[in-house]
Motif scaffolding. Structure first.
Motif, PDB file in Angstrom:
ATOM      1  N   GLU A  94      10.587  10.754  -5.052  1.00  0.00           N
ATOM      2  CA  GLU A  94       9.545   9.770  -4.743  1.00  0.00           C
ATOM      3  C   GLU A  94       9.872   8.415  -5.374  1.00  0.00           C
ATOM      4  O   GLU A  94       9.694   7.374  -4.742  1.00  0.00           O
ATOM      5  N   TYR A  95      10.352   8.431  -6.607  1.00  0.00           N
ATOM      6  CA  TYR A  95      10.741   7.167  -7.245  1.00  0.00           C
ATOM      7  C   TYR A  95      11.864   6.488  -6.478  1.00  0.00           C
ATOM      8  O   TYR A  95      11.880   5.263  -6.337  1.00  0.00           O
ATOM      9  N   VAL A 138       2.365   1.695  -3.493  1.00  0.00           N
ATOM     10  CA  VAL A 138       1.361   2.208  -4.432  1.00  0.00           C
ATOM     11  C   VAL A 138       1.146   3.704  -4.209  1.00  0.00           C
ATOM     12  O   VAL A 138       1.090   4.485  -5.162  1.00  0.00           O
ATOM     13  N   PHE A 139       1.055   4.112  -2.962  1.00  0.00           N
ATOM     14  CA  PHE A 139       0.861   5.525  -2.639  1.00  0.00           C
ATOM     15  C   PHE A 139       2.032   6.365  -3.152  1.00  0.00           C
ATOM     16  O   PHE A 139       1.834   7.415  -3.771  1.00  0.00           O
ATOM     17  N   ARG A 152       3.972  13.960 -14.134  1.00  0.00           N
ATOM     18  CA  ARG A 152       3.025  14.494 -15.120  1.00  0.00           C
ATOM     19  C   ARG A 152       2.923  16.016 -15.034  1.00  0.00           C
ATOM     20  O   ARG A 152       2.700  16.689 -16.037  1.00  0.00           O
ATOM     21  N   ASN A 194       4.215   9.607  -9.938  1.00  0.00           N
ATOM     22  CA  ASN A 194       3.676   9.730 -11.292  1.00  0.00           C
ATOM     23  C   ASN A 194       2.953  11.066 -11.485  1.00  0.00           C
ATOM     24  O   ASN A 194       3.088  11.699 -12.536  1.00  0.00           O
ATOM     25  N   GLN A 195       2.194  11.480 -10.490  1.00  0.00           N
ATOM     26  CA  GLN A 195       1.489  12.760 -10.573  1.00  0.00           C
ATOM     27  C   GLN A 195       2.479  13.913 -10.668  1.00  0.00           C
ATOM     28  O   GLN A 195       2.315  14.814 -11.492  1.00  0.00           O
ATOM     29  N   LEU A 205       4.195   5.631  -5.532  1.00  0.00           N
ATOM     30  CA  LEU A 205       4.240   5.628  -6.995  1.00  0.00           C
ATOM     31  C   LEU A 205       3.175   6.537  -7.600  1.00  0.00           C
ATOM     32  O   LEU A 205       3.437   7.230  -8.590  1.00  0.00           O
ATOM     33  N   LYS A 206       1.988   6.544  -7.017  1.00  0.00           N
ATOM     34  CA  LYS A 206       0.941   7.451  -7.509  1.00  0.00           C
ATOM     35  C   LYS A 206       1.382   8.897  -7.371  1.00  0.00           C
ATOM     36  O   LYS A 206       1.206   9.705  -8.284  1.00  0.00           O
ATOM     37  N   ARG A 207       1.964   9.217  -6.231  1.00  0.00           N
ATOM     38  CA  ARG A 207       2.438  10.579  -5.998  1.00  0.00           C
ATOM     39  C   ARG A 207       3.575  10.922  -6.967  1.00  0.00           C
ATOM     40  O   ARG A 207       3.596  12.003  -7.556  1.00  0.00           O
ATOM     41  N   GLU A 213       0.832  -1.206   0.000  1.00  0.00           N
ATOM     42  CA  GLU A 213       0.000   0.000   0.000  1.00  0.00           C
ATOM     43  C   GLU A 213       0.864   1.252   0.000  1.00  0.00           C
ATOM     44  O   GLU A 213       0.571   2.218  -0.707  1.00  0.00           O
TER      45      GLU A 213
END
Length: 66
Positions: free
Chosen positions: A28-29, A7-8, A18, A14-15, A10-12, A4
């Motif tokens: 973050e990566y 996932v959190f 972008r 990726n955002q 990676l979402k951050r 979890e």
């Protein structure tokens, strides 16, 4: 729990990427890589960002690991 968190992160990441915020995305990566050090895609993403930032030596280290 670790999944979890991964996932959190990676979402951050990726955002941020972008949105064009490559330095915060890179951090973050890197956090995600600590949780999943054998993830080839993460290493490729990190190396790509490092190349774009002209951080050749760190990018080469990632590519060598690959």
């Amino acid at each position: 729990m670790a999944t979890e968190k991964l996932v959190f992160i990676l979402k951050r990441a990726n955002q941020l990427f972008r949105e064009g915020k490559t330095l915060p995305a890179l951090e973050e990566y890197k956090k995600a890589l600590v949780l999943k050090p054998d993830d080839l895609n993460l290493r490729r993403i990190i190396a790509g960002i490092q190349l774009k930032q002209n951080n050749i030596s760190d990018a080469v280290k990632q590519y060598q690991w690959l």
